[in-house]
Scaffold this motif. Sequence first.
Motif, PDB file in Angstrom:
ATOM      1  N   UNK A   1       0.843  -1.202   0.000  1.00 24.30           N
ATOM      2  CA  UNK A   1       0.000   0.000   0.000  1.00 24.30           C
ATOM      3  C   UNK A   1       0.873   1.246   0.000  1.00 24.30           C
ATOM      4  N   UNK A   2       0.333   2.288  -0.608  1.00 18.72           N
ATOM      5  CA  UNK A   2       1.034   3.555  -0.750  1.00 18.72           C
ATOM      6  C   UNK A   2       1.000   4.324   0.565  1.00 18.72           C
ATOM      7  N   UNK A   3       2.147   4.823   0.996  1.00 18.60           N
ATOM      8  CA  UNK A   3       2.231   5.608   2.221  1.00 18.60           C
ATOM      9  C   UNK A   3       2.085   7.090   1.906  1.00 18.60           C
ATOM     10  N   UNK A   4       1.102   7.731   2.524  1.00 16.51           N
ATOM     11  CA  UNK A   4       1.039   9.190   2.469  1.00 16.51           C
ATOM     12  C   UNK A   4       2.007   9.803   3.483  1.00 16.51           C
ATOM     13  N   UNK A   5       2.268   9.055   4.555  1.00 14.81           N
ATOM     14  CA  UNK A   5       3.241   9.454   5.571  1.00 14.81           C
ATOM     15  C   UNK A   5       3.692   8.199   6.306  1.00 14.81           C
ATOM     16  N   UNK A   6       4.800   8.308   7.040  1.00 18.91           N
ATOM     17  CA  UNK A   6       5.287   7.160   7.815  1.00 18.91           C
ATOM     18  C   UNK A   6       4.295   6.780   8.900  1.00 18.91           C
ATOM     19  N   UNK A   7       3.503   7.734   9.339  1.00 24.70           N
ATOM     20  CA  UNK A   7       2.492   7.450  10.361  1.00 24.70           C
ATOM     21  C   UNK A   7       1.467   6.437   9.853  1.00 24.70           C
TER      22      UNK A   7
END
Length: 277
Positions: free
Chosen positions: A162-168
């Motif tokens: 899955x694509x990360x928008x942020x490391x969170x």
Amino acid sequence: MSKIIFLDVDGTLVDYENRLPESAVTAIRGARKNGHRVYICTGRSKAEVYQELWDIGLDGMIGGNGSYVEDHGTVVMHQLITEEQCKKIVDWLHSRKLEFYLESNNGLFASENFAQKAQPAIREYSRRKGKDHAQEATAASVFPDMIYGANLYRNDLNKVSYLLNSYQDYLDTKEQFPDLNNGTWGGAGETALFGDLGVKGITKGNAVSRLLAYLGADREDTIAFGDAKIDIPMLEYCHIGAAMGNGGAEIKAAADFIAKSVEEDGLYDAFVRLGLL
């Protein structure tokens, strides 16, 4: 004495532009002619092992980073994400507005907006790997057989990326799914571009042990080649663990043997130095 050789694919057998050196083909065919067995051991699912690789001549494969084991067409092991787990993953990723693709032996199944939303990450991943024309990369060029519009609640999954928008997003997903293996790829730590989810407890090293048990073979006869952190359990399990010259510092530190890079005919040179040819 014959050896059993395990080869990671991306960055080991093929370069980061998915080019297969003719020298690697020669090395594998020569080793098998000398009585050695050769298996690929990859994060790819079987649907991503294209005919070009099978045409080299292989004894089988380990796929999904260790969830699938095959010997001469016989399935030795296949541990899947359950359909219930898949439904939870898909619903969670949709709720977070994270685009993804489901990795199955039957194909790669993408979320609705993956092609568009993943393009910047795909181009950055290509740039980091030093690919030519990285800014021209698209989901279609990197994943030519990706399937869109299919049912995403599946019972045949090896992994999910899955694509990360942020490391969170990774940290939250890891907390949400303690029953699965959680990882990242495309960059170290907070520079990661993608997260992934797989069957709990699965490693390439574990899969090698399962194949050896099936073959009645000895661990002392194994040699593994890899270039990335995910390959370390395989290198540590096998009698000889070889890191490619294009690999990172972490895997080189874990290796018994350092090969040249893929582009420098590293596999062929290593096969010669290890007495396989």
